[in-house]
Motif scaffolding. Structure first.
Motif, mmCIF file in Angstrom:
data_model
loop_
_atom_site.group_PDB
_atom_site.id
_atom_site.type_symbol
_atom_site.label_atom_id
_atom_site.label_comp_id
_atom_site.label_asym_id
_atom_site.label_seq_id
_atom_site.Cartn_x
_atom_site.Cartn_y
_atom_site.Cartn_z
ATOM 1 N N THR A 1 20.855 90.437 -66.824
ATOM 2 C CA THR A 1 20.902 91.716 -67.539
ATOM 3 C C THR A 1 21.271 92.864 -66.607
ATOM 4 O O THR A 1 21.341 94.005 -67.051
ATOM 5 C CB THR A 1 19.540 92.021 -68.195
ATOM 6 O OG1 THR A 1 18.528 92.130 -67.188
ATOM 7 C CG2 THR A 1 19.167 90.927 -69.186
ATOM 8 N N ILE A 2 21.477 92.583 -65.330
ATOM 9 C CA ILE A 2 21.848 93.595 -64.340
ATOM 10 C C ILE A 2 23.039 93.082 -63.553
ATOM 11 O O ILE A 2 23.110 91.898 -63.223
ATOM 12 C CB ILE A 2 20.702 93.877 -63.340
ATOM 13 C CG1 ILE A 2 19.399 94.180 -64.060
ATOM 14 C CG2 ILE A 2 21.057 95.028 -62.416
ATOM 15 C CD1 ILE A 2 18.224 94.340 -63.134
ATOM 16 N N LEU B 1 11.442 92.023 -73.761
ATOM 17 C CA LEU B 1 12.267 93.232 -73.718
ATOM 18 C C LEU B 1 13.604 93.011 -73.014
ATOM 19 O O LEU B 1 14.626 93.561 -73.414
ATOM 20 C CB LEU B 1 11.522 94.357 -72.995
ATOM 21 C CG LEU B 1 10.362 95.038 -73.697
ATOM 22 C CD1 LEU B 1 9.797 96.121 -72.792
ATOM 23 C CD2 LEU B 1 10.812 95.655 -75.021
ATOM 24 N N GLN B 2 13.544 92.269 -71.905
ATOM 25 C CA GLN B 2 14.696 92.085 -71.016
ATOM 26 C C GLN B 2 15.258 93.446 -70.573
ATOM 27 O O GLN B 2 16.478 93.636 -70.499
ATOM 28 C CB GLN B 2 15.777 91.232 -71.684
ATOM 29 C CG GLN B 2 15.326 89.820 -71.971
ATOM 30 C CD GLN B 2 16.449 88.888 -72.385
ATOM 31 O OE1 GLN B 2 17.630 89.236 -72.313
ATOM 32 N NE2 GLN B 2 16.105 87.686 -72.798
ATOM 33 N N ASP B 3 14.339 94.342 -70.292
ATOM 34 C CA ASP B 3 14.714 95.691 -69.862
ATOM 35 C C ASP B 3 14.233 95.894 -68.429
ATOM 36 O O ASP B 3 13.029 96.013 -68.187
ATOM 37 C CB ASP B 3 14.072 96.730 -70.784
ATOM 38 C CG ASP B 3 14.472 98.153 -70.405
ATOM 39 O OD1 ASP B 3 15.241 98.323 -69.439
ATOM 40 O OD2 ASP B 3 14.002 99.099 -71.067
ATOM 41 N N PHE C 1 16.950 99.284 -53.909
ATOM 42 C CA PHE C 1 16.164 98.805 -55.027
ATOM 43 C C PHE C 1 17.020 98.336 -56.190
ATOM 44 O O PHE C 1 18.204 98.161 -56.063
ATOM 45 C CB PHE C 1 15.192 99.925 -55.466
ATOM 46 C CG PHE C 1 13.914 99.420 -55.992
ATOM 47 C CD1 PHE C 1 12.983 98.850 -55.149
ATOM 48 C CD2 PHE C 1 13.631 99.508 -57.332
ATOM 49 C CE1 PHE C 1 11.786 98.383 -55.647
ATOM 50 C CE2 PHE C 1 12.434 99.045 -57.824
ATOM 51 C CZ PHE C 1 11.512 98.486 -56.980
ATOM 52 N N VAL C 2 16.416 98.162 -57.354
ATOM 53 C CA VAL C 2 17.094 97.671 -58.543
ATOM 54 C C VAL C 2 17.034 98.719 -59.638
ATOM 55 O O VAL C 2 16.129 99.523 -59.686
ATOM 56 C CB VAL C 2 16.442 96.364 -59.056
ATOM 57 C CG1 VAL C 2 16.647 95.257 -58.083
ATOM 58 C CG2 VAL C 2 14.961 96.563 -59.337
ATOM 59 N N VAL C 3 17.992 98.686 -60.536
ATOM 60 C CA VAL C 3 18.007 99.661 -61.624
ATOM 61 C C VAL C 3 18.831 99.108 -62.770
ATOM 62 O O VAL C 3 19.690 98.249 -62.569
ATOM 63 C CB VAL C 3 18.578 101.008 -61.147
ATOM 64 C CG1 VAL C 3 20.051 100.923 -60.905
ATOM 65 C CG2 VAL C 3 18.282 102.116 -62.154
ATOM 66 N N SER C 4 18.584 99.581 -63.953
ATOM 67 C CA SER C 4 19.349 99.156 -65.111
ATOM 68 C C SER C 4 20.642 99.959 -65.213
ATOM 69 O O SER C 4 20.595 101.163 -65.398
ATOM 70 C CB SER C 4 18.530 99.366 -66.393
ATOM 71 O OG SER C 4 19.357 99.281 -67.519
ATOM 72 N N PRO C 5 21.816 99.333 -65.088
ATOM 73 C CA PRO C 5 23.055 100.075 -65.213
ATOM 74 C C PRO C 5 23.217 100.689 -66.604
ATOM 75 O O PRO C 5 23.775 101.763 -66.748
ATOM 76 C CB PRO C 5 24.137 99.031 -64.932
ATOM 77 C CG PRO C 5 23.479 97.710 -65.081
ATOM 78 C CD PRO C 5 22.029 97.917 -64.792
ATOM 79 N N GLN C 6 22.676 100.001 -67.643
ATOM 80 C CA GLN C 6 22.811 100.551 -68.977
ATOM 81 C C GLN C 6 22.062 101.873 -69.103
ATOM 82 O O GLN C 6 22.509 102.809 -69.768
ATOM 83 C CB GLN C 6 22.266 99.553 -70.015
ATOM 84 C CG GLN C 6 23.083 98.269 -70.095
ATOM 85 C CD GLN C 6 22.648 97.236 -69.077
ATOM 86 O OE1 GLN C 6 21.852 97.513 -68.193
ATOM 87 N NE2 GLN C 6 23.200 96.042 -69.205
ATOM 88 N N SER C 7 20.878 101.966 -68.434
ATOM 89 C CA SER C 7 20.071 103.173 -68.584
ATOM 90 C C SER C 7 20.683 104.358 -67.876
ATOM 91 O O SER C 7 20.318 105.497 -68.150
ATOM 92 C CB SER C 7 18.664 102.920 -68.026
ATOM 93 O OG SER C 7 18.713 102.763 -66.620
ATOM 94 N N LEU C 8 21.604 104.099 -66.944
ATOM 95 C CA LEU C 8 22.191 105.183 -66.174
ATOM 96 C C LEU C 8 23.637 105.458 -66.547
ATOM 97 O O LEU C 8 24.272 106.345 -65.984
ATOM 98 C CB LEU C 8 22.113 104.849 -64.679
ATOM 99 C CG LEU C 8 20.690 104.757 -64.136
ATOM 100 C CD1 LEU C 8 20.707 104.110 -62.766
ATOM 101 C CD2 LEU C 8 20.058 106.134 -64.062
ATOM 102 N N GLY C 9 24.172 104.681 -67.470
ATOM 103 C CA GLY C 9 25.548 104.889 -67.870
ATOM 104 C C GLY C 9 26.531 104.505 -66.778
ATOM 105 O O GLY C 9 27.619 105.057 -66.679
ATOM 106 N N VAL C 10 26.153 103.538 -65.937
ATOM 107 C CA VAL C 10 27.023 103.101 -64.853
ATOM 108 C C VAL C 10 27.433 101.664 -65.147
ATOM 109 O O VAL C 10 26.618 100.857 -65.584
ATOM 110 C CB VAL C 10 26.274 103.181 -63.505
ATOM 111 C CG1 VAL C 10 27.184 102.743 -62.377
ATOM 112 C CG2 VAL C 10 25.763 104.599 -63.262
ATOM 113 N N ASN C 11 28.656 101.336 -64.875
ATOM 114 C CA ASN C 11 29.136 99.997 -65.185
ATOM 115 C C ASN C 11 28.509 98.935 -64.313
ATOM 116 O O ASN C 11 28.242 97.832 -64.737
ATOM 117 C CB ASN C 11 30.660 99.935 -65.043
ATOM 118 C CG ASN C 11 31.347 100.732 -66.128
ATOM 119 O OD1 ASN C 11 30.836 100.864 -67.222
ATOM 120 N ND2 ASN C 11 32.502 101.303 -65.807
#
Length: 354
Positions: free
Chosen positions: A26-27, A147-149, A264-274
């Protein structure tokens, strides 16, 4: 853009040709997929986990060899699993490997939470604490899988880590600082009967130096984390530009711009980054190791074993700290660099135990 040093052109990304394709995680990250080899989706993000693996093996070995509490051997095992899981995740970008990577972070944080809050508690309280933490870990696992979030995972991990960190700081202060431990300390204190006033003063000076040394570990560890966080934030915001810079400078210099490997790690979807990228592993690996070693040293001090063990840390910035028995690091060999870097004692000082 001209670049004066010898460099090589970046190969094209080949996500469709990858050995582990297709991507099911998912990332994804700012390091381009399968540009270096078809056998590893993100070669830099993969190989930077070798630091985790090395330090995890080193920590487990030290726990066995030097007789540290077994909970820290389990914690270092979790630390090793984090590195191994992250190695597999970044190499394959498969969802099951993502779960191994991320959930092992949660479990290791809970282990450190147990180590921090269970000290000097009754058996019943330790059992209740262990059962509560286990239940919470199961809940986070199931809810995260539902959730897979990744944002949920990150927030849970950050909250647990912050609680453990601040609790450890509090325990360190009230149980080691001479002016606080008699009034507020919760750790059992050895009797001071029979000690002369100079001996009591020597113990107080020893504990004050140990406390300064521990705070130095905290400052350096947090600085590593925060420095990596800054790199990570820049990597998130400027991913497309960073990718362009990498291709302009070429290999191997572009590797220095792989930001995830630093933090670290982050959700690309939550930040609008591809996509986002890779060196979280170097800085979090080193910073996390700092924290576990700090916890090991703190536990020995809470057990009033400052005269049996020593924090072996010859150079604050060019060596890896470890806690060893004093017999493994003779007092005459201890360096002097502002603090003792060895059990709170300086060369030639007689050691007195309370």
């Amino acid at each position: 853009m001209g670049f004066g040093l010898l460099s090589f052109k970046y190969p094209p990304a080949r996500p469709e040709e990858g050995f582990w394709a297709p991507v099911t995680s998912t990332i994804n990250w700012c390091e381009e997929d399968y540009y270096a080899t078809i056998y590893s989706a993100e070669i830099v993000n993969t190989l930077t986990n070798l630091l985790f693996i090395y330090l995890g093996v080193k920590g487990i070995r030290n726990c066995w060899k030097y007789g540290h509490d077994s909970v820290f051997c389990v914690a270092f095992t979790g630390y090793l699993l984090v590195g191994s899981g992250s190695f597999a995740f970044h190499s394959t970008l498969k969802y099951p490997m993502q779960l191994v990577d991320e959930l092992s972070m949660i479990y290791t944080a809970f282990l450190m939470c147990y180590a921090t809050f269970s000290f000097s508690q009754s058996r019943l309280r330790r059992q209740l604490l262990g059962g509560g933490l286990l239940s919470l870990a199961v809940f986070i696992t199931l809810y995260y899988h539902y959730l897979q979030d990744p944002v949920f995972h990150q927030n849970a991990f950050a909250l647990i880590t912050a609680i453990v960190l601040f609790r450890s700081m509090y325990v360190m202060e009230v149980n080691i600082r001479p002016s606080l431990k008699r009034k507020y300390g919760t750790a059992p204190q050895k009797s001071t009967d029979g000690l002369t006033k100079p001996e009591l003063l020597a113990n107080a000076r020893r504990d004050s130096r140990i406390l300064k040394e521990m705070w130095m570990m905290v400052v350096i560890g947090l600085s590593i984390f925060l420095g990596g966080f800054g790199i990570w934030a820049l990597d998130i915001k400027y991913c497309s530009q960073v990718r362009r810079w990498r291709r302009e400078v070429g290999l191997p210099w572009g590797i220095l711009l792989e930001g995830h490997g630093w933090w670290f790690v982050v959700s690309p979807q939550s930040l609008g980054v591809n996509a986002l990228t890779g060196p979280r592993h170097l800085m979090t690996g080193y910073g996390s190791y700092f924290y576990i070693v700090w916890a090991v040293w703190l536990r020995h001090c809470l057990n009033e074993r400052q005269d049996e063990y020593v924090l072996k840390w010859p150079s604050y910035f060019f060596s890896i700290p470890e806690v060893v028995p004093l017999s493994e690091y003779p007092i005459g060999d201890l360096p002097s660099n502002g603090f003792s870097n060895g059990n709170g004692h300086v060369k030639g000082e007689e050691r007195k135990s309370v």
